[in-house]
Design a protein around this motif. Sequence first.
Motif, short mmCIF file in Angstrom:
data_model
loop_
_atom_site.label_atom_id
_atom_site.label_comp_id
_atom_site.label_asym_id
_atom_site.label_seq_id
_atom_site.Cartn_x
_atom_site.Cartn_y
_atom_site.Cartn_z
N GLY A 40 15.48 -12.46 -13.33
CA GLY A 40 16.04 -11.68 -11.76
C GLY A 40 14.32 -11.71 -10.86
O GLY A 40 14.95 -12.15 -9.87
N VAL A 41 13.71 -11.07 -11.70
CA VAL A 41 12.29 -11.47 -10.99
C VAL A 41 12.29 -12.97 -10.38
O VAL A 41 11.98 -12.91 -8.73
CB VAL A 41 11.42 -10.98 -12.29
CG1 VAL A 41 9.62 -10.95 -11.00
CG2 VAL A 41 11.30 -9.68 -12.48
N ALA A 42 12.64 -14.37 -11.38
CA ALA A 42 11.79 -15.06 -10.59
C ALA A 42 12.69 -15.52 -9.30
O ALA A 42 12.52 -16.08 -8.58
CB ALA A 42 12.07 -16.17 -11.49
N SER A 43 14.40 -14.83 -9.51
CA SER A 43 14.70 -15.26 -8.18
C SER A 43 14.14 -14.42 -7.33
O SER A 43 14.52 -14.95 -5.92
CB SER A 43 16.10 -14.45 -8.91
OG SER A 43 17.09 -15.68 -9.77
N CYS A 44 14.03 -13.35 -7.65
CA CYS A 44 13.39 -12.08 -6.38
C CYS A 44 11.86 -12.99 -5.31
O CYS A 44 12.19 -12.93 -4.54
CB CYS A 44 13.12 -10.63 -6.92
SG CYS A 44 12.12 -9.58 -5.99
N PHE A 45 11.67 -13.57 -6.50
CA PHE A 45 10.28 -14.21 -4.97
C PHE A 45 10.90 -14.98 -4.93
O PHE A 45 10.57 -15.50 -3.94
CB PHE A 45 8.97 -15.06 -7.20
CG PHE A 45 8.17 -15.32 -6.42
CD1 PHE A 45 6.72 -14.94 -5.87
CD2 PHE A 45 8.04 -16.83 -6.09
CE1 PHE A 45 6.01 -15.53 -5.26
CE2 PHE A 45 7.07 -17.69 -6.14
CZ PHE A 45 6.21 -16.94 -5.36
N GLY A 46 11.75 -16.44 -5.14
CA GLY A 46 12.33 -17.25 -4.21
C GLY A 46 12.91 -16.52 -3.05
O GLY A 46 12.74 -16.88 -1.79
N VAL A 47 13.63 -15.33 -3.45
CA VAL A 47 13.93 -15.06 -1.70
C VAL A 47 12.66 -13.95 -1.28
O VAL A 47 12.50 -14.44 -0.13
CB VAL A 47 15.20 -13.46 -2.69
CG1 VAL A 47 14.93 -12.18 -1.32
CG2 VAL A 47 15.74 -14.03 -3.34
N MET A 48 12.21 -13.84 -1.73
CA MET A 48 10.58 -13.36 -0.79
C MET A 48 9.86 -14.35 -0.36
O MET A 48 9.41 -14.71 0.76
CB MET A 48 9.09 -12.78 -1.87
CG MET A 48 9.88 -11.30 -2.84
SD MET A 48 9.25 -11.11 -3.81
CE MET A 48 6.89 -10.82 -2.93
N LEU A 49 10.02 -15.82 -0.70
CA LEU A 49 9.56 -16.90 0.01
C LEU A 49 10.59 -16.99 1.02
O LEU A 49 9.70 -17.08 1.66
CB LEU A 49 9.78 -18.41 -0.97
CG LEU A 49 8.37 -17.93 -2.28
CD1 LEU A 49 8.45 -19.09 -2.93
CD2 LEU A 49 6.32 -17.40 -1.30
N ALA A 50 12.15 -17.48 0.98
CA ALA A 50 12.31 -17.45 1.43
C ALA A 50 12.49 -16.04 3.18
O ALA A 50 12.23 -16.87 4.16
CB ALA A 50 14.37 -17.48 1.14
N THR A 51 12.40 -15.29 2.32
CA THR A 51 12.15 -14.50 3.88
C THR A 51 10.95 -14.10 4.91
O THR A 51 10.89 -13.94 6.15
CB THR A 51 11.90 -12.77 3.21
OG1 THR A 51 13.32 -12.12 2.46
CG2 THR A 51 11.84 -12.03 4.32
N LEU A 52 9.82 -14.58 4.09
CA LEU A 52 8.65 -15.45 4.37
C LEU A 52 9.10 -16.83 5.45
O LEU A 52 8.32 -16.56 6.53
CB LEU A 52 7.93 -15.68 3.13
CG LEU A 52 6.78 -14.25 2.60
CD1 LEU A 52 6.06 -14.68 2.28
CD2 LEU A 52 6.04 -13.61 3.86
N VAL A 53 9.76 -17.16 5.42
CA VAL A 53 9.96 -18.88 5.68
C VAL A 53 11.10 -17.65 7.47
O VAL A 53 10.41 -18.12 8.57
CB VAL A 53 10.73 -19.55 5.37
CG1 VAL A 53 11.63 -20.28 6.43
CG2 VAL A 53 10.26 -19.83 4.31
N HIS A 54 11.74 -17.57 7.16
CA HIS A 54 12.56 -15.92 8.19
C HIS A 54 11.46 -16.01 9.39
O HIS A 54 11.60 -15.78 10.57
CB HIS A 54 13.40 -15.28 7.02
CG HIS A 54 15.29 -16.33 7.07
ND1 HIS A 54 15.88 -17.32 7.99
CD2 HIS A 54 15.76 -16.14 6.32
CE1 HIS A 54 16.78 -17.42 7.22
NE2 HIS A 54 16.59 -16.99 5.80
N VAL A 55 10.57 -14.65 8.62
CA VAL A 55 9.37 -13.95 9.13
C VAL A 55 8.64 -15.07 10.39
O VAL A 55 8.42 -14.94 11.29
CB VAL A 55 8.61 -13.43 8.43
CG1 VAL A 55 7.54 -12.91 9.24
CG2 VAL A 55 9.56 -12.34 8.02
N SER A 56 8.48 -16.10 9.91
CA SER A 56 7.86 -17.06 10.01
C SER A 56 8.55 -18.09 11.63
O SER A 56 7.35 -17.79 12.13
CB SER A 56 7.22 -18.06 9.13
OG SER A 56 6.24 -18.07 8.42
N LEU A 57 9.66 -18.32 11.06
CA LEU A 57 10.31 -18.79 12.47
C LEU A 57 10.39 -17.87 13.76
O LEU A 57 10.69 -17.89 14.49
CB LEU A 57 11.69 -18.85 11.91
CG LEU A 57 11.66 -20.53 10.76
CD1 LEU A 57 13.33 -19.98 10.07
CD2 LEU A 57 11.67 -21.59 11.48
#
Length: 215
Positions: A40-57
């Motif tokens: 679950g924590v690993a999935s959370c980390f993946g979600v965080m990375l994707a959010t950073l991509v959205h923030v960058s965009l």
Amino acid sequence: MINFNLLPYFLATVTVLVAIPGPTTVYISTASASQGFRFGVASCFGVMLATLVHVSLAAAGLTALLLASPFLFSAIKLLGAAYLVYLGIKAIRSKPAPSDTTSVSVPPAPALGESIKKGFLVNLLNPKTGLFIAAFLPQFVTPSLGHVPLQIVTLGLLLVLVGAVSDVTYAALARTISRALANRSRRPGIGKYVAGLLYMGLGVAALATSNGATK
């Protein structure tokens, strides 16, 4: 630099918003309940990375271009929904280990990377996340301070951190509840059906909803 006078209001608003369960929250909770807290924590980390991509965009102004194209928005939304349904079917078709009597078998250590990838794709392919970020973060940007992209990125990082705390908390609760229910369950392998139906339900919900932003 961000406007520190607005920071308390930003953090308070974000805390309330991320506490409301959305697709990624349910996904992380499902992964934690069916596979284990670390997944679950690993999935959370993946979600965080994707959010950073959205923030960058959003900081680069590309999200506005994406939202201006209904076709592209719908295509990405369809891909995200299809991926969730795929995860559901895969979970249901998985074979429990011989020692499993209550839930999905725990994947080997290398599967942690797979959990990160899945969490990343689930959130990346959710255009509503980009819509929310593009609409929400600018409300707390002060143009007179300059460096608007940097302000957006800074606020985005704070959003990711608060969201991570919320998601990890949900993952811990989901695992605790899953163990409690598993101890009472007499049907072997029932966990994979619950996880599979949740994933597919998220995919159908993603297709059925066309307005609003979800975490």
